[in-house]
Design a protein around this motif. Structure first.
Motif, short mmCIF file in Angstrom:
data_model
loop_
_atom_site.label_atom_id
_atom_site.label_comp_id
_atom_site.label_asym_id
_atom_site.label_seq_id
_atom_site.Cartn_x
_atom_site.Cartn_y
_atom_site.Cartn_z
N GLU A 198 0.83 -1.20 0.00
CA GLU A 198 0.00 0.00 0.00
C GLU A 198 0.87 1.24 0.00
O GLU A 198 1.97 1.24 0.52
CB GLU A 198 -0.91 0.01 1.23
N LEU A 199 0.32 2.32 -0.55
CA LEU A 199 1.04 3.58 -0.56
C LEU A 199 1.23 4.09 0.86
O LEU A 199 0.33 4.02 1.68
CB LEU A 199 0.25 4.64 -1.34
N VAL A 200 2.40 4.65 1.12
CA VAL A 200 2.72 5.21 2.42
C VAL A 200 2.91 6.71 2.23
O VAL A 200 3.53 7.12 1.26
CB VAL A 200 4.03 4.58 2.96
N TRP A 201 2.34 7.50 3.13
CA TRP A 201 2.55 8.95 3.02
C TRP A 201 2.62 9.60 4.39
O TRP A 201 2.17 9.03 5.38
CB TRP A 201 1.44 9.61 2.19
N SER A 202 3.21 10.80 4.42
CA SER A 202 3.18 11.63 5.62
C SER A 202 2.40 12.90 5.26
O SER A 202 2.15 13.16 4.08
CB SER A 202 4.60 11.96 6.06
N VAL A 203 2.02 13.67 6.28
CA VAL A 203 1.28 14.91 6.02
C VAL A 203 2.16 16.09 6.41
O VAL A 203 2.70 16.13 7.52
CB VAL A 203 -0.06 14.93 6.81
N ASN A 204 2.35 17.03 5.48
CA ASN A 204 3.21 18.18 5.77
C ASN A 204 2.41 19.30 6.47
O ASN A 204 1.18 19.20 6.58
CB ASN A 204 3.95 18.65 4.50
N PRO A 205 3.10 20.36 6.97
CA PRO A 205 2.39 21.39 7.75
C PRO A 205 1.34 22.17 6.95
O PRO A 205 0.56 22.91 7.52
CB PRO A 205 3.52 22.34 8.20
N PHE A 206 1.34 22.02 5.62
CA PHE A 206 0.40 22.78 4.79
C PHE A 206 -0.79 21.92 4.35
O PHE A 206 -1.49 22.26 3.40
CB PHE A 206 1.12 23.34 3.56
N GLY A 207 -1.01 20.79 5.04
CA GLY A 207 -2.14 19.94 4.67
C GLY A 207 -1.88 19.16 3.39
O GLY A 207 -2.82 18.83 2.66
N GLY A 208 -0.62 18.87 3.12
CA GLY A 208 -0.29 18.11 1.91
C GLY A 208 0.13 16.69 2.26
O GLY A 208 0.94 16.49 3.15
N ALA A 209 -0.44 15.71 1.55
CA ALA A 209 0.02 14.33 1.70
C ALA A 209 1.26 14.16 0.84
O ALA A 209 1.24 14.51 -0.35
CB ALA A 209 -1.06 13.36 1.25
N VAL A 210 2.34 13.67 1.44
CA VAL A 210 3.58 13.48 0.69
C VAL A 210 3.86 11.98 0.64
O VAL A 210 4.20 11.36 1.64
CB VAL A 210 4.75 14.23 1.37
#
Lengths: 250, 250
Positions: free
Chosen positions: A3-15
């Motif tokens: 599955e895709l793994v992502w983090s969330v940056n301070p601007f509400g962006g999934a990276v």
């Protein structure tokens, strides 16, 4: 199941973690559509998807699911999708930067070149040596390097005296051409044979009155000859010096 | 049988017709490898391959055959391959451009803002209003627009007085931040609530002596207050005016 793994940056962006991007397109398509659903549920604004070279087959899938290109390098493609309507996506680089050198010697002669490749029927059209900045290069460095490469003349940077901003220059992007005044450290010309047809020291007066010289070139040379210009300065706390370059009036 | 179609540009570059790029990957792989062979036989230097959105599945194939990304837009990907070793490929845009406005009113007060989003523990850190240029926007326009958007103050562009060049600013590309002096046309502040926490007219002396103000911001304001700067000029023959912007000393 991958599955895709992502983090969330301070601007509400999934990276998205590039290592979790599969090159198996069927699997990736399923992973990505589940992820997009989750990002909507979590009220995120934007998602950033870096696709490494080994998984470039994922680009077409991401495009079909609404991702658009943000930028590319030789090693990866960065794509984005707006999860929230009209969410702000910081743009990628927008400009080309070039610089030309006005080099005047102690006999009031200007260092000029004419290029090998020019429109047929045109006169020699003497102009300043110069060219585009290399990646990470300072303006002052680039001016000195280009003058040396094209003419063999070593120079010292003095000041910036003029610049031109030109939109839709190449591939829809804009260009800024700076003009630098440089002082010559020697007088012996060595032409770069590949691109330069002619290189000479031309009396400044002659250049400014020569019909075949473009008005733009006359204007920038006049400006460099008549004004001090913007000099290099430093500001405490900005290190390393290779990363920052400041210009101010004195 | 569909085959790639290309023309040859004056620099020895094969330019593939995007309409001839097939989205059927097997077919495209065969077409492309025959074409690469032909380009070598014809002693070309570079090939340019524009892949339209509908054929993005061709990107992975082209990459496997040695093409690298040159640039992308939302509608296409441009890839290149060096047919001749070390052939010159003109680079894509390398810089971000931003501008800040120094606006000083008749009471010697400076228009300053503090941003909503800043590192925790930091003071208000008053700074100039400003931001990035929109595509195709002139520097003078961008300064006036950003000041108006952030503060509600209408201004007239006067001159450019300083700039900073910063490498590896974002995604490995460089940034140039220009500083413009603008004259205010009114005094009534209307804050842009989304990004700006505070906006005020601050006595110039106070700003220049305030501990929480960054040295960089003090330096650029001082420079704008003390020097005439580079003014907008025009050069005959450069039309339309929206495409070209020239700055010179006077």
């Amino acid at each position: 199941m991958s599955e895709l793994v992502w983090s969330v940056n301070p601007f509400g962006g999934a990276v998205v973690d590039p290592k979790s991007v599969s090159s198996r397109t069927g699997e990736f398509a399923t992973d990505l559509s589940s992820a997009i659903k989750r990002w909507h549920e979590e009220n995120l604004k934007v998602a950033w998807l870096e696709i490494p070279k080994a998984s470039f087959s994922a680009i077409a899938i991401a495009s079909e699911q609404g991702f658009v290109f943000h930028h590319v390098t030789e090693e990866y493609a960065m794509m984005t999708i707006q999860i929230e309507d009209n969410a702000f996506v910081p743009p990628y680089a927008t400009h080309y930067i070039g610089i030309g050198g006005v080099v005047i010697n102690e006999n009031d002669e200007l260092l000029v070149v004419s290029e090998k490749y020019r429109a047929p029927g045109r006169g020699p059209g003497y102009k300043l040596p110069g060219g585009a900045l290399l990646p990470g290069e300072h303006l002052a460095e680039a001016a000195v390097r280009e003058v040396f490469e094209e003419t063999g003349i070593s120079t010292a940077f003095e000041a910036l005296t003029f610049f031109r901003h030109w939109h839709d220059y190449r591939y829809g992007k804009s260009d800024i051409y700076f003009v630098a005044r440089l002082s010559p450290l020697d007088n012996d010309i060595t032409i770069q044979e590949e691109e330069i047809a002619e290189c000479l020291w031309m009396p400044l007066d002659k250049f400014l009155n020569e019909d075949s010289v473009h008005l733009f070139n006359k204007t920038i040379v006049k400006s460099a000859a008549e004004h001090e210009g913007l000099k290099i300065t430093t500001i405490d706390g900005y290190q390393p010096a290779e990363k920052f370059e400041f210009f101010t009036l004195s």
